[in-house]
Design a protein around this motif. Structure first.
Motif: not given
Ligand code: NAP
Length: 283
Positions: A222-227
């Motif tokens: 997803k755009e903006g996910a924290v990985v």
């Protein structure tokens, strides 16, 4: 790409270690030398490196490192005896049995032998159960590191959808429990999961704990996910494809320099916590 946050594990790790220094000094003033016992069975080079890194990190900070190296042909009974001796050793505050042990050993039996007070890597079923119920003293160090990195950078899990890829006893399962306890909605994926990319695409937080180099692709995110990439594969390669994930993520841990150093710091912290608890019992 200027607004991307690279979650710097070395910074977090330094912060954790600096905070331990006065605590170690205070323990020493009261005659307590914090001590971590590490047990390595056999000659697997990666395991030997991990154990050496942990021992060296202890010594750099003034924690005693008691290093036990057993031959590959050690039996389950012999290993259990070594662990029982460490349980009974008043000077040892934490015990770390390096995973994996050679295949002929009953690793679970060996883990279960570690006393709960010294289970600083959360490997016993008792320790795991406490973590899952939300009052664990020492969660497994890599899951604890992931939560510490989020805390350091002010990333809240509350109300977020966290997707964890992996369900191992030391990583995927406990990190899922910690995220759930931090009020995330958690999906835990594994090798039987269908449509993995579609599930990963729902994640506000994505934890990679799969053990396959560059397995998670940026196009899944997803755009903006924290990985948060717990993966550590030969050649210093993580479980996420870093460049493509960096494109989509709002924040990401690099490999190396992400989760790894913080994992060791959490082990040091848990050892100091255990030494302080021992002192409190004595006082
Ligand atoms: P593990 O015990 O091998 O577990 C891997 C997990 O990934 C399993 O639950 C497995 O599912 C799942 N999986 C495998 N293939 C999959 C697929 N195609 N799709 C979805 N899930 C899949 O590994 P681990 O010990 O948890 O370690 C995971 C990674 O973290 C490794 O890269 C390891 O080196 C790294 N690690 C790093 C640290 C650190 O300090 N940074 C510490 C520990 C581990 P099943 O359960 O169905 O088999």
């Amino acid at each position: 790409m200027g607004d991307k946050l690279i979650l710097d594990g070395k910074k977090v790790s330094n912060d954790v270690r600096e905070a331990l220094k006065p605590r170690i000094a205070a323990l020493k003033e009261k005659g307590i030398q914090p001590c971590l016992a590490t047990i390595l069975v056999g000659d697997d080079p990666s395991s030997a490196t991990y154990v050496r890194m942990k021992g060296n990190a202890c010594e750099r900070l003034g924690i005693e490192s008691k290093r036990i190296h057993l031959p590959a042909e050690t039996t389950t009974e012999e290993l259990v005896q070594v662990i029982q001796d460490l349980n009974n050793d008043e000077k040892v505050h934490g015990i770390l049995l390096q995973h994996p042990v050679p295949g002929h050993i009953d690793e679970r039996k060996a883990f279960e032998t570690i006393s709960i007070e010294k289970d600083v890597d959360g490997v016993t079923s008792w320790g795991y159960g406490q973590t899952a119920l939300g009052f664990g003293l020492y969660p497994s160090c890599t899951p604890a590191a992931i939560m510490k990195i989020m805390e350091y950078y002010g990333i809240s899990a509350e109300g977020k959808h966290a997707v964890v890829i992996g369900r191992s006893p030391i990583l995927g399962k406990p990190v899922s429990a910690l995220l759930l306890n931090a009020n995330a909605t958690v999906t835990t994926c594994h090798s039987y999961t269908k449509n993995l990319p579609e599930i990963v695409a729902q994640g506000d937080i994505v934890v990679a704990a799969v053990g396959k180099p560059e397995f998670i692709k940026g196009e899944w995110l997803k755009e903006g996910a924290v990985v948060l990439d717990a993966g550590y594969n030969p050649g210093n390669i993580g479980d996420v494809e870093y460049e493509s994930c960096l494109e989509k993520a709002s924040a990401i841990t690099p490999v190396p320099g992400g989760v790894g150093p913080v994992t060791i710091s959490m082990l040091l912290k848990h050892t100091v916590d255990a030494a302080e608890r021992k002192l409190a019992e004595m006082e």
